[in-house]
Design a protein around this motif. Structure first.
Motif, PDB file in Angstrom:
ATOM      1  N   GLU A  79       0.997  -1.168   0.101  1.00  0.00           N
ATOM      2  CA  GLU A  79      -0.005   0.193   0.124  1.00  0.00           C
ATOM      3  C   GLU A  79       0.981   1.243  -0.104  1.00  0.00           C
ATOM      4  OE1 GLU A  79      -4.194  -1.371   2.387  1.00  0.00           O
ATOM      5  OE2 GLU A  79      -2.126  -0.727   3.507  1.00  0.00           O
ATOM      6  N   LEU A  80       2.018   1.192   0.696  1.00  0.00           N
ATOM      7  CA  LEU A  80       2.698   2.494   0.713  1.00  0.00           C
ATOM      8  C   LEU A  80       3.601   2.659  -0.581  1.00  0.00           C
ATOM      9  CD1 LEU A  80       4.123   4.774   2.531  1.00  0.00           C
ATOM     10  CD2 LEU A  80       5.733   2.991   3.212  1.00  0.00           C
ATOM     11  N   ALA A  81       4.103   1.492  -1.196  1.00  0.00           N
ATOM     12  CA  ALA A  81       4.526   1.753  -2.531  1.00  0.00           C
ATOM     13  C   ALA A  81       3.887   2.426  -3.598  1.00  0.00           C
ATOM     14  CB  ALA A  81       5.403   0.497  -3.016  1.00  0.00           C
ATOM     15  N   ALA A  82       2.587   1.863  -3.384  1.00  0.00           N
ATOM     16  CA  ALA A  82       1.438   2.333  -4.465  1.00  0.00           C
ATOM     17  C   ALA A  82       1.062   3.610  -4.255  1.00  0.00           C
ATOM     18  CB  ALA A  82       0.311   1.294  -4.333  1.00  0.00           C
ATOM     19  N   GLU A  83       1.050   4.099  -2.841  1.00  0.00           N
ATOM     20  CA  GLU A  83       0.670   5.452  -2.509  1.00  0.00           C
ATOM     21  C   GLU A  83       1.833   6.374  -2.947  1.00  0.00           C
ATOM     22  OE1 GLU A  83       0.809   8.286   1.606  1.00  0.00           O
ATOM     23  OE2 GLU A  83       0.300   6.083   1.792  1.00  0.00           O
ATOM     24  N   LYS A  84       3.195   6.156  -2.571  1.00  0.00           N
ATOM     25  CA  LYS A  84       4.032   7.044  -2.989  1.00  0.00           C
ATOM     26  C   LYS A  84       4.239   7.119  -4.497  1.00  0.00           C
ATOM     27  CE  LYS A  84       5.036   8.022   1.371  1.00  0.00           C
ATOM     28  NZ  LYS A  84       4.680   9.448   1.756  1.00  0.00           N
ATOM     29  N   ALA A  85       4.062   5.984  -5.166  1.00  0.00           N
ATOM     30  CA  ALA A  85       4.143   6.088  -6.617  1.00  0.00           C
ATOM     31  C   ALA A  85       2.966   6.802  -7.308  1.00  0.00           C
ATOM     32  CB  ALA A  85       4.270   4.699  -7.080  1.00  0.00           C
ATOM     33  N   GLY A  86       1.866   6.896  -6.540  1.00  0.00           N
ATOM     34  CA  GLY A  86       0.811   7.689  -7.126  1.00  0.00           C
ATOM     35  C   GLY A  86       0.037   6.560  -8.306  1.00  0.00           C
ATOM     36  N   TRP A  87      -0.199   5.315  -7.783  1.00  0.00           N
ATOM     37  CA  TRP A  87      -0.718   4.280  -8.429  1.00  0.00           C
ATOM     38  C   TRP A  87      -2.172   4.282  -8.732  1.00  0.00           C
ATOM     39  CZ3 TRP A  87       1.104   0.043 -10.828  1.00  0.00           C
ATOM     40  CH2 TRP A  87       0.368  -1.077 -11.158  1.00  0.00           C
ATOM     41  N   GLU A  88      -2.417   4.551  -9.987  1.00  0.00           N
ATOM     42  CA  GLU A  88      -3.731   4.728 -10.412  1.00  0.00           C
ATOM     43  C   GLU A  88      -4.152   3.539 -11.585  1.00  0.00           C
ATOM     44  OE1 GLU A  88      -4.460   8.352 -11.893  1.00  0.00           O
ATOM     45  OE2 GLU A  88      -4.397   9.300  -9.792  1.00  0.00           O
ATOM     46  N   GLY A  89      -3.295   2.578 -11.567  1.00  0.00           N
ATOM     47  CA  GLY A  89      -3.326   1.552 -12.736  1.00  0.00           C
ATOM     48  C   GLY A  89      -1.995   1.160 -13.507  1.00  0.00           C
ATOM     49  N   PRO A  90      -2.219   0.088 -14.143  1.00  0.00           N
ATOM     50  CA  PRO A  90      -0.922  -0.134 -14.816  1.00  0.00           C
ATOM     51  C   PRO A  90      -0.138   0.824 -15.901  1.00  0.00           C
ATOM     52  CG  PRO A  90      -2.390  -2.063 -14.753  1.00  0.00           C
ATOM     53  CD  PRO A  90      -3.195  -0.600 -14.394  1.00  0.00           C
ATOM     54  N   MET A  92       7.632  -2.761  -4.517  1.00  0.00           N
ATOM     55  CA  MET A  92       7.977  -1.829  -5.610  1.00  0.00           C
ATOM     56  C   MET A  92       7.295  -1.783  -6.541  1.00  0.00           C
ATOM     57  SD  MET A  92      12.247  -2.803  -6.295  1.00  0.00           S
ATOM     58  CE  MET A  92      13.489  -2.678  -5.106  1.00  0.00           C
ATOM     59  N   VAL A  93       7.042  -0.475  -7.203  1.00  0.00           N
ATOM     60  CA  VAL A  93       6.477   0.151  -8.439  1.00  0.00           C
ATOM     61  C   VAL A  93       7.530   0.551  -9.339  1.00  0.00           C
ATOM     62  CG1 VAL A  93       4.824   1.448  -9.356  1.00  0.00           C
ATOM     63  CG2 VAL A  93       4.574   0.489  -7.128  1.00  0.00           C
ATOM     64  N   VAL A 108      13.905   1.889 -17.765  1.00  0.00           N
ATOM     65  CA  VAL A 108      13.314   2.041 -16.577  1.00  0.00           C
ATOM     66  C   VAL A 108      13.504   3.435 -15.840  1.00  0.00           C
ATOM     67  CG1 VAL A 108      13.115   1.072 -14.266  1.00  0.00           C
ATOM     68  CG2 VAL A 108      13.282  -0.341 -16.334  1.00  0.00           C
ATOM     69  N   VAL A 109      12.587   4.248 -15.740  1.00  0.00           N
ATOM     70  CA  VAL A 109      12.605   5.846 -15.287  1.00  0.00           C
ATOM     71  C   VAL A 109      12.466   5.872 -13.862  1.00  0.00           C
ATOM     72  CG1 VAL A 109      12.206   6.544 -17.720  1.00  0.00           C
ATOM     73  CG2 VAL A 109      10.379   6.246 -16.246  1.00  0.00           C
ATOM     74  N   ARG A 110      11.609   5.345 -13.377  1.00  0.00           N
ATOM     75  CA  ARG A 110      11.607   5.335 -11.829  1.00  0.00           C
ATOM     76  C   ARG A 110      11.336   4.170 -11.003  1.00  0.00           C
ATOM     77  NH1 ARG A 110       6.178   8.055  -9.238  1.00  0.00           N
ATOM     78  NH2 ARG A 110       6.935   8.904  -7.426  1.00  0.00           N
ATOM     79  N   VAL A 111      11.686   3.938  -9.890  1.00  0.00           N
ATOM     80  CA  VAL A 111      11.297   2.844  -8.908  1.00  0.00           C
ATOM     81  C   VAL A 111      11.060   3.286  -7.674  1.00  0.00           C
ATOM     82  CG1 VAL A 111      12.123   0.499  -8.108  1.00  0.00           C
ATOM     83  CG2 VAL A 111      12.873   1.112 -10.208  1.00  0.00           C
ATOM     84  N   VAL A 112       9.901   3.105  -7.013  1.00  0.00           N
ATOM     85  CA  VAL A 112       9.372   3.582  -5.847  1.00  0.00           C
ATOM     86  C   VAL A 112       9.500   2.038  -4.872  1.00  0.00           C
ATOM     87  CG1 VAL A 112       7.465   4.216  -4.424  1.00  0.00           C
ATOM     88  CG2 VAL A 112       8.178   5.432  -6.806  1.00  0.00           C
ATOM     89  N   VAL A 150      12.767  -6.157  -7.940  1.00  0.00           N
ATOM     90  CA  VAL A 150      12.520  -4.996  -8.866  1.00  0.00           C
ATOM     91  C   VAL A 150      12.447  -5.807 -10.352  1.00  0.00           C
ATOM     92  CG1 VAL A 150      15.010  -5.072  -9.643  1.00  0.00           C
ATOM     93  CG2 VAL A 150      13.584  -3.073  -9.956  1.00  0.00           C
ATOM     94  N   MET A 151      12.924  -6.896 -10.475  1.00  0.00           N
ATOM     95  CA  MET A 151      12.760  -7.800 -11.853  1.00  0.00           C
ATOM     96  C   MET A 151      11.328  -8.058 -12.320  1.00  0.00           C
ATOM     97  SD  MET A 151      16.243 -10.158 -12.143  1.00  0.00           S
ATOM     98  CE  MET A 151      16.248 -10.998 -10.718  1.00  0.00           C
ATOM     99  N   PRO A 152      10.542  -8.494 -11.297  1.00  0.00           N
ATOM    100  CA  PRO A 152       9.130  -8.724 -11.829  1.00  0.00           C
ATOM    101  C   PRO A 152       8.139  -7.419 -11.850  1.00  0.00           C
ATOM    102  CG  PRO A 152       9.389  -9.406  -9.433  1.00  0.00           C
ATOM    103  CD  PRO A 152      10.613  -9.410 -10.080  1.00  0.00           C
TER     104      PRO A 152
END
Length: 718
Positions: free
Chosen positions: A557-568, A589-590, A603-607, A689-691
């Motif tokens: 949940e934290l990784a998704a929140e910090k990445a601003g996850w709204e979908g793939p 990771m996102v 790969v430009v960003r990893v959260v 990170v690989m998957p």
């Protein structure tokens, strides 16, 4: 591996050092105690020496290969001993498995992301015991109750009288006192930590910046010569012929050493040695693996994967649950051989004499290095000395001792010290590689797309089975199936099985991330496939399966929140998720992946969000994540070792690629505060990170990545 049992008694013995200071010896029970025969006596594992000048000498039982060990472990000692970090001086431990064994692994080695997990309690207890002895020594001198005294910044203070004695003044008297044990060793409460949890500057940075840090490749011994090496390009091959006279004509070349599977040219300098190798005009007998190809190895593995294998886990009749499923998904995943490719190529300096042998190198496994050197030299252990150094990268490669054995064999033919250096090409083409894996996955879904059954059938080499045969039981070992035998999700029925298949002509070894670097990729990629089949957002799909696992759910949940996850998808970027529990650490990771004008992937960003229990040095944690991301992304996009005509085709960084600086993604690391026992941090990021990258590529291109590497360009949409 689980951390050592911290409830076991810590045995301490204090004594006066030869320098008139305090010598504290620490014996750490745990995995080592269980591995030794009954009745075996324990020798000390680590030493703390406090001299009259107040300096604390820590004989380090672990090695520093960039992971920050030489700062984080001193932080544990300094915290409990109540000294400044700058007061600690480090020295490498000699080869002595009885004293310096890693209690989490059962031998004198550094690996498996175990260092801080193994050291957390014993090193704190060592520091606390030393502090208690110093306080008692001061109290005895002042004839007061020890409880009325306290330790602070390298001194003992009696607040009521204002008296103060530095540790150096007390060291000799403290060394004559009986050591505290059991409940007498009182550790600081976390709320009183002064160092643990703070961003301490690394103690080894200055020496690395000014060039004074010494690595194995930096060794200079009086009278030393340098040797370049040529090894049979095919495993199992032998030297057929060479032109020794031509090599000896090269200025500076002193000697040619011919062994069964290699030849070395000994010279005054590396340039002359390399010219000598070129002049040898080596011819090889390739042996039984001369026609070997990657395709043949994989076909063999695919055939082996048809076997039932050893049952690792089976709960609630997974085969029956599959038969009752509304839909069954199947997939085959493949992961290639991978090289370690550390920046410091393999090297070893030796001086073999009739009465003894000295070895100078950087190794993760001092005990085995000592033993193999003695065997190769034909000498008893007590006549062999291994001098360890900083490691310029390792990633598991320096858990092997083939380079030491080969150097000693060469050194036996040379009448003076000789430094044997592998070229980058020799290092990559004669590495011991991360195993190839061939996995078969099946999942049964109900009408709503939720999993009813999950089966994972693994085929590949068992490194641990070779490395530690006793750990291979019932047809499998814990390392090979790690990350597959206990995925973080709640599956109503689960089956995991394993077929051991050792490839012809390819030596395999541990690689950064070990079992999880393979299994987490497979699990997290297939979970994404299930989410896709169910028509569900991959984040929501995972969260629905993590209700029983609050720590895993929190980091996701934290990784998704910090990445601003709204979908793939996020604008022109594809996004991918992954979550895992590996090496005692929860991590999610996102990854954001984009394609350039020519379809080139980047790969430009990893959260990253993680819960690794108590954090000793947050800067080191973040550095480990960043390092692991670069290592893992390099492998995901480019990592591949292939065989043709028995020969490894890759030879240097032009065809065994790693990310360049301008290709490195932005990495954001978010640490979940935790009071749990520390987890490992050296390897989890590589596995996670690989998957995440592979799932992001699917979001971008619509193509499932079931075979690594992904490649440098956008896959064709399917």
């Amino acid at each position: 591996m689980a951390p050592p049992n911290s409830s076991r008694r810590l045995f301490l013995k204090a004594g006066a050092a030869a320098t008139g200071g305090l010598l504290l010896q620490v014996a750490i029970p745990g995995a080592l105690a269980r591995a030794l025969p009954a009745g075996t006596a324990f020798s000390p594992n680590a030493f703390i020496r406090i001299g009259a000048d107040g300096k604390v000498m820590l004989t380090m039982p672990y090695v520093e290969m960039g992971q920050g060990t030489y700062t984080s472990i001193p932080m544990l000692i300094a915290e409990e001993l109540e000294i400044d970090l700058a007061q600690i001086v480090l020295e490498h431990a000699p080869a002595d498995a009885a004293k310096y064994a890693n209690p989490a692994l059962g031998g004198q080695m550094t690996g498996g992301s175990t260092t801080m997990r193994a050291a957390w309690m014993p090193m704190r207890q060592a520091g606390a015991a030393a502090r208690i002895l110093l306080v008692r020594a001061a109290a005895n001198q002042w004839r007061v109750d020890p409880a009325s005294c306290s330790a602070e910044r390298g001194a003992v203070i009696h607040a009521a009288s204002g008296r103060r004695l530095r540790y150096g003044q007390l060291a000799e008297a403290a060394g004559r006192l009986p050591a505290p044990a059991g409940k007498d060793i009182v550790l600081k409460e976390p709320g009183r930590f002064r160092l643990i949890g703070t961003a301490a500057k690394r103690l080894d940075t200055a020496a690395k910046l000014d060039g004074s840090a010494r690595y194995g490749i930096d060794v200079v011994v009086p009278g030393m010569k340098v040797a370049a090496l040529a090894i049979s390009p095919v495993a199992g091959g032998r030297v057929a012929s060479l032109d020794q006279a031509a090599a000896l004509k090269i200025r500076g070349v002193r000697q040619v050493v011919r062994l069964d599977d290699c030849a070395a040219v000994v010279a005054d300098n590396m340039g002359a040695a390399n010219k000598g190798i070129a002049a040898l005009a080596l011819q090889w007998e390739d042996g039984p693996s001369a026609a070997l190809t990657t395709a043949a190895i994989v076909a063999d593995m695919a055939q082996a994967s048809q076997g039932a294998g050893a049952q690792v886990r089976s709960e609630n009749d997974p085969e029956g649950a599959l038969r009752g499923a509304a839909r069954v998904l199947e997939a085959i995943y493949e992961l290639p051989f991978l090289a370690h490719a550390p920046m410091e190529p393999v090297n070893c300096t030796v001086h073999v004499r009739a009465d003894g042998c000295d070895v100078w190198t950087g190794t993760q496994i001092m005990g085995a290095a000592h033993a193999v050197a003695a065997h190769a030299a034909g000498l008893p252990l007590e006549r062999v000395t291994v001098h360890n150094f900083l490691l310029g990268g390792a990633f598991g490669r320096r858990l092997e001792v083939d380079m030491i054995e080969r150097a000693v064999r060469i050194g036996k033919e040379v009448p003076h010290p000789v430094k044997v250096i592998w070229s980058r090409e020799q290092d990559i083409q004669h590495d011991m590689f991360r195993p190839y894996f061939y996995d078969r996955l099946r999942a049964g879904l109900d009408a709503a797309g939720k999993p009813l059954a999950w089966t994972h059938h693994i085929t590949g080499s068992s490194v641990l089975g070779r490395f530690m045969p006793a750990a291979f039981n019932n047809g499998f070992d814990s390392e090979t199936v790690d990350g597959a035998d206990a995925p973080p999700y709640a599956f109503p029925a689960i089956g995991v099985s394993y077929v051991r298949h050792e490839p012809q002509g390819v030596a395999t070894a541990f690689w950064r991330g070990v079992g999880p670097a393979h299994n987490v990729f497979v699990v997290e990629s297939f979970i994404d496939e299930l989410a896709d089949a169910a028509g569900t957002d991959p984040l929501r799909y995972r969260l629905d399966l993590l209700g029983h696992n609050p720590r895993a759910r929190k980091v996701l949940e934290l990784a998704a929140e910090k990445a601003g996850w709204e979908g793939p998808s996020a604008g022109k970027a594809g996004r991918g998720l992954a979550v895992q529990f590996a090496f005692g650490t929860y991590m999610a990771m996102v990854a954001d992946v984009v394609a350039g004008p020519e379809g080139e992937l980047r790969v430009v960003r990893v959260v990253c969000a993680l819960d690794c229990g108590v954090v000793i040095n947050p800067d080191t944690v973040r550095a480990q994540v960043e390092s692991a991301v670069v290592f893992g992304v390099s492998a995901a996009l480019y990592g591949d070792v292939t065989i043709k005509d028995g020969r490894v085709e890759q030879s240097n960084f032009h065809d065994y690629r790693v990310l360049r600086m301008h290709e490195a993604p932005v990495v954001e690391t978010h640490i979940v505060p935790s009071g749990e026992t520390p987890g490992g941090m050296g390897e989890p990021g590589t596995a996670c990170v690989m998957p995440a990258v592979a799932n992001a590529v699917h979001a971008l291109a619509g193509k499932r990545i079931r075979k690594m590497p992904i490649g440098a360009t956008l896959p064709a949409r399917t």
